[in-house]
Enzyme design. Structure first.
Site, PDB file in Angstrom:
ATOM      1  N   CYS A   2      52.103  -8.221  29.564  1.00  0.00           N
ATOM      2  CA  CYS A   2      52.866  -8.879  30.376  1.00  0.00           C
ATOM      3  C   CYS A   2      53.452  -7.768  31.473  1.00  0.00           C
ATOM      4  O   CYS A   2      53.878  -6.630  31.000  1.00  0.00           O
ATOM      5  CB  CYS A   2      54.200  -9.273  29.485  1.00  0.00           C
ATOM      6  SG  CYS A   2      53.792 -10.682  28.483  1.00  0.00           S
ATOM      7  N   ASN A 116      59.097  -9.068  27.510  1.00  0.00           N
ATOM      8  CA  ASN A 116      57.592  -8.538  27.333  1.00  0.00           C
ATOM      9  C   ASN A 116      57.784  -7.938  25.797  1.00  0.00           C
ATOM     10  O   ASN A 116      58.794  -7.381  25.416  1.00  0.00           O
ATOM     11  CB  ASN A 116      57.161  -7.403  28.133  1.00  0.00           C
ATOM     12  CG  ASN A 116      55.920  -6.837  27.621  1.00  0.00           C
ATOM     13  OD1 ASN A 116      55.080  -7.281  26.982  1.00  0.00           O
ATOM     14  ND2 ASN A 116      55.954  -5.497  28.223  1.00  0.00           N
ATOM     15  N   GLY A 117      56.843  -8.214  24.854  1.00  0.00           N
ATOM     16  CA  GLY A 117      56.998  -7.784  23.574  1.00  0.00           C
ATOM     17  C   GLY A 117      56.896  -8.832  22.550  1.00  0.00           C
ATOM     18  O   GLY A 117      56.607 -10.053  22.809  1.00  0.00           O
ATOM     19  N   GLU A 510      30.600   2.223  24.011  1.00  0.00           N
ATOM     20  CA  GLU A 510      31.380   1.880  25.297  1.00  0.00           C
ATOM     21  C   GLU A 510      30.613   0.862  26.282  1.00  0.00           C
ATOM     22  O   GLU A 510      31.123   0.238  26.726  1.00  0.00           O
ATOM     23  CB  GLU A 510      31.671   3.439  25.999  1.00  0.00           C
ATOM     24  CG  GLU A 510      32.301   3.293  27.306  1.00  0.00           C
ATOM     25  CD  GLU A 510      33.573   2.252  27.500  1.00  0.00           C
ATOM     26  OE1 GLU A 510      34.263   1.976  26.358  1.00  0.00           O
ATOM     27  OE2 GLU A 510      34.148   2.174  28.496  1.00  0.00           O
ATOM     28  N   LYS A 514      32.046  -2.649  27.573  1.00  0.00           N
ATOM     29  CA  LYS A 514      32.050  -2.992  29.064  1.00  0.00           C
ATOM     30  C   LYS A 514      31.445  -4.343  29.258  1.00  0.00           C
ATOM     31  O   LYS A 514      31.882  -5.238  29.939  1.00  0.00           O
ATOM     32  CB  LYS A 514      31.498  -1.999  29.868  1.00  0.00           C
ATOM     33  CG  LYS A 514      32.179  -0.692  30.051  1.00  0.00           C
ATOM     34  CD  LYS A 514      33.358  -0.778  30.747  1.00  0.00           C
ATOM     35  CE  LYS A 514      34.881  -1.086  29.801  1.00  0.00           C
ATOM     36  NZ  LYS A 514      35.235   0.237  29.189  1.00  0.00           N
ATOM     37  N   GLU A 517      33.075  -7.205  27.582  1.00  0.00           N
ATOM     38  CA  GLU A 517      34.688  -7.462  28.289  1.00  0.00           C
ATOM     39  C   GLU A 517      34.398  -8.252  29.862  1.00  0.00           C
ATOM     40  O   GLU A 517      35.242  -8.892  29.931  1.00  0.00           O
ATOM     41  CB  GLU A 517      35.342  -6.300  28.606  1.00  0.00           C
ATOM     42  CG  GLU A 517      35.893  -5.288  27.475  1.00  0.00           C
ATOM     43  CD  GLU A 517      36.612  -4.281  28.067  1.00  0.00           C
ATOM     44  OE1 GLU A 517      37.939  -4.126  28.185  1.00  0.00           O
ATOM     45  OE2 GLU A 517      36.040  -3.210  28.714  1.00  0.00           O
ATOM     46  N   LYS A 636      45.765  -5.385  30.389  1.00  0.00           N
ATOM     47  CA  LYS A 636      45.349  -4.006  30.660  1.00  0.00           C
ATOM     48  C   LYS A 636      46.120  -3.162  29.485  1.00  0.00           C
ATOM     49  O   LYS A 636      45.570  -1.975  28.994  1.00  0.00           O
ATOM     50  CB  LYS A 636      45.916  -3.512  32.108  1.00  0.00           C
ATOM     51  CG  LYS A 636      45.778  -2.013  32.164  1.00  0.00           C
ATOM     52  CD  LYS A 636      44.195  -1.787  32.552  1.00  0.00           C
ATOM     53  CE  LYS A 636      43.973  -0.507  32.944  1.00  0.00           C
ATOM     54  NZ  LYS A 636      42.499  -0.017  32.697  1.00  0.00           N
TER      55      LYS A 636
HETATM   56  C1  F6R Z   1      38.361  -1.226  27.428  1.00  0.00           C
HETATM   57  C2  F6R Z   1      39.776  -1.094  27.453  1.00  0.00           C
HETATM   58  C3  F6R Z   1      40.460  -0.876  26.140  1.00  0.00           C
HETATM   59  C4  F6R Z   1      41.455   0.369  26.190  1.00  0.00           C
HETATM   60  C5  F6R Z   1      42.326   0.211  24.933  1.00  0.00           C
HETATM   61  C6  F6R Z   1      43.377   1.354  24.900  1.00  0.00           C
HETATM   62  O1  F6R Z   1      37.822  -1.450  28.638  1.00  0.00           O
HETATM   63  O2  F6R Z   1      40.458  -0.702  28.617  1.00  0.00           O
HETATM   64  O3  F6R Z   1      39.749  -0.683  25.151  1.00  0.00           O
HETATM   65  O4  F6R Z   1      40.901   1.234  26.292  1.00  0.00           O
HETATM   66  O5  F6R Z   1      43.092  -0.838  25.024  1.00  0.00           O
HETATM   67  O6  F6R Z   1      44.250   1.249  25.919  1.00  0.00           O
HETATM   68  P1  F6R Z   1      44.954   2.630  26.361  1.00  0.00           P
HETATM   69  O7  F6R Z   1      43.983   3.827  26.692  1.00  0.00           O
HETATM   70  O8  F6R Z   1      45.813   2.336  27.534  1.00  0.00           O
HETATM   71  O9  F6R Z   1      45.766   3.145  25.039  1.00  0.00           O
END
Ligand code: F6R
Length: 641
Positions: A2, A116-117, A510, A514, A517, A636
């Site tokens: 959010c 948010n939350g 990884e 990718k 996702e 994200k």
């Molecule tokens: C994959 C991706 C997620 C983040 C994970 C941790 O492409 O983006 O797996 O790496 O959610 O996010 P951060 O690094 O923000 O703690």
């Protein structure tokens, strides 16, 4: 998860267009919409805005991406206003419908709230509110908080009560409500009786203030207002902030005044644009030489000695560390797995990597000689934040590797080593991954330097090789077309397996992540040595297998072992695609396709071998016509557990 924005300003004088060309009186709406556009990567199940003005609250919201809201605003414009709030949602409670979209307008249309939350005690609160005659239009926990806020506000109004901070009754009500909520929340509200005022509360959920000239901003992160100001203020946990055009007042949940830490955002709006690329994802993959170079910058003195001044942990304490635990999720955890090979090799400190969400629930053994290294691009991942808090409570020292200045995890850690990858907007992480590997390597080398595990000359050599990496990444990117062609031809593939060994193993995982996702294809990364213990049963005629091959110059004959693995899967019908070091001709006869990366040492190879895998996922997803910046179901920044 959010994205939240808030704005308080004054309408430009009649006849003066706003600096951004918005119609007179529409600056608030323009700022909110622009902020949501920047924050859409945090969630795109629905979007909405509400403005408060003399005539009351004006609100528009729509399920789907921001574009749907913009259509709605075009068809049904909002009245001019000087303050407002906005939200882009990643659904938790209740599906992605119009009714569940934020803002929630309650109290007879006088109060608008975004959230948010997750409010953990929402069902008890909902039952109590229902018992007092309230009804609900959505299935969200957010509407429950909004309704409670409306009720408290009304009670204060009836009692003729005001608050000291800017005379905002809304702030008083917000504090009372925040005290009753359990869980994680950022709540932002505006009330028709206080047009021009926006009030927010935060607990375990991100919120940053932006300071303007005659206007002030709120955002889940600074990109929510980066087009307007680079002056930001960090908020602490359990604080309420009251925003008007010329004041920002911060208190705790009990009304005790507090100060936020002001800082200057070190990137600008242009850095958050696509820069001519068709997607943020492609731009960010191409940003990688810079991301690594920036992360290395300024971390040595003139003599090549590492000086990580930001670390702020007494070197004497670092010398007593006898164990390192890396905590992270997703891609960041794979960066940790890569780093583990380097840290153990250079520092001889036992190092484990653990998914943050598993860590604190297994009663881990942690003490003051444990160094916790958390890795998080956003600095807001709730699982990682909670794991860091837990470890700190047990007496461990905590270092945060983070890409987001002012975010919560570095703030709650003993020390931080920032990655300087610049803003990462595409939901799938790319440049942050390479920057994280770089930063953890710097940390490993620093510990080795401090503890005398490596000679200064050895450290200098490794740093010199790291310094050459950006140019090598650029040369891998220069061959993107070759990867793209193959990926495009594989658009109908249903499953892809990835194999790697040593540092190539997390790279394989990884690469698989990718592909899952972005292209929604089943993909798995295996340790090549594990193949014969089960996964080889998956191989059938035509099964694509991507193999990350170690350098033939590396130690322990790993190269030969992985080449044998390629032969084993190929003998069973696999279609093999190989990432190998330039000059490694031995792989050619066993592979349908070979992508070469420049020569480098074994430990630095992930900074190069990852890149073709990112390009592969990008091209395959693009060939399938998917939105590579905002893949389905994802957000994200995962700010709920
Ligand atoms: C994959 C991706 C997620 C983040 C994970 C941790 O492409 O983006 O797996 O790496 O959610 O996010 P951060 O690094 O923000 O703690």
């Amino acid at each position: 998860m959010c994205g939240i924005v808030g704005y308080a300003g004054t309408a430009p004088a009649q006849g003066n267009a706003s600096t951004t060309g918005a119609p007179v009186g529409q600056r608030a709406l323009e700022v909110l919409v622009e902020g949501l556009r920047r924050l859409e990567y945090r969630g795109y199940d629905s979007a909405g805005v509400a403005v408060s003005g003399e005539q009351g609250i004006g609100m528009r919201k729509k399920s789907g991406k921001l574009a749907m809201l913009l259509e709605e605003l075009e068809a049904n414009p909002l009245p001019a206003a000087t303050a407002g709030i906005g939200h882009t949602r990643w659904a938790t409670h209740g599906g992605p419908t119009d009714a569940n979209a934020h803002p929630h307008v309650v109290a007879g249309g006088r109060l608008a709230v975004v959230h948010n939350g997750i409010i953990e005690n929402y069902s008890q609160l909902k039952a109590q509110l229902a018992g007092r005659g309230h009804s609900f239009a959505s299935q969200t926990d957010s509407e429950v908080a909004a309704t409670l806020l409306g009720e408290v506000y009304e009670a204060l109004e009836d009692a003729g009560q005001n608050s000291s901070d800017g005379g905002s009754r809304l702030a008083t009500a917000m504090r009372q409500v925040a005290q009753q909520l359990e869980g994680a929340f950022t709540l932002v509200a505006t009330h028709a009786s206080e047009p021009g005022v926006v009030v927010a509360a935060r607990r375990n959920s991100p919120l940053v203030v932006g300071l303007g000239d005659g206007e002030n901003f709120l955002g889940s992160d600074v990109s929510g207002f980066i087009d307007y100001t680079r002056r930001a203020v960090e908020l602490d946990q359990d604080q309420v902030v009251t925003l008007t055009a010329d004041a920002v007042l911060i208190t705790d949940f009990f009304g005790v005044p507090a100060e936020g830490r002001e800082y200057q955002v070190d990137w600008d709006a242009a850095a958050a644009e696509k820069g001519g690329y068709p997607s943020f994802m492609e731009k960010e993959i191409n940003d990688q030489p810079d991301a690594v170079a920036q992360t290395l910058l300024g971390r040595t003195d003139g003599e090549g000695v590492l000086t990580l001044d930001e670390l702020r942990i007494d070197p004497a304490v670092l010398k007593t560390i006898n164990r390192i635990i890396v905590l992270a999720c997703g891609t960041s955890a794979y960066a940790g797995q890569v780093a583990r090979y380097a840290i153990e090799h250079w520092c001889r400190i036992p190092t484990e990597v653990e998914l943050s969400h598993e860590f604190r629930y297994r009663d881990p053994i942690v003490d003051e000689h444990t160094l916790i290294v958390s890795i998080s691009q956003s600095g807001e991942t709730m699982d990682t934040l909670m794991a860091v808090r837990y470890a700190r409570e047990q007496g461990a020292k905590t270092v945060s590797i983070c890409n987001t200045n002012g975010s919560t995890i570095p703030r709650e850690s003993d020390a931080v080593l920032y990655t300087h990858a610049g803003p990462e907007i595409a939901v799938a992480s790319t440049k942050a991954f390479l920057a994280q590997i770089t930063a953890t390597y710097l940390l490993g080398l620093y510990l080795a330097q401090l503890r005398g595990n490596l000679f200064q000359g050895q450290i200098k050599d490794i740093l010199a090789e790291l310094a050459k990496t950006p140019a090598k990444i650029a040369s891998v990117l220069a061959n993107a077309e070759q990867v793209k062609e193959l990926a495009t031809s594989m658009a109908d593939t249903r499953t892809v397996l990835f194999l790697g060994r040593h540092v190539g193993y997390p790279v394989a995982m990884e690469g698989a992540l990718k592909l899952k996702e972005l292209a929604y294809i089943h993909a798995e990364g295996f340790a090549a040595g594990e193949l014969k213990h089960g996964p080889i049963a998956l191989i059938e005629e035509g099964q694509p297998v991507i193999v990350v091959v170690p350098s033939p110059r590396g130690r322990d004959s790993l190269h030969a072992k992985v080449v044998s693995n390629i032969q084993e899967v190929r003998a069973r019908g696999a279609m093999t695609i190989v990432i190998a070091e330039e000059g490694d001709e031995s792989v050619r006869e066993h592979a349908e396709h070979v992508f070469y990366i420049p020569e480098t040492s074994t430990l630095l190879a992930p900074l190069l071998t990852t890149v073709p895998l990112q390009l592969f996922a990008l091209a395959l997803a693009t060939a399938k016509g998917f939105d590579v910046d905002q893949p389905r179901n994802l957000a994200k920044s995962v700010t709920v557990e």
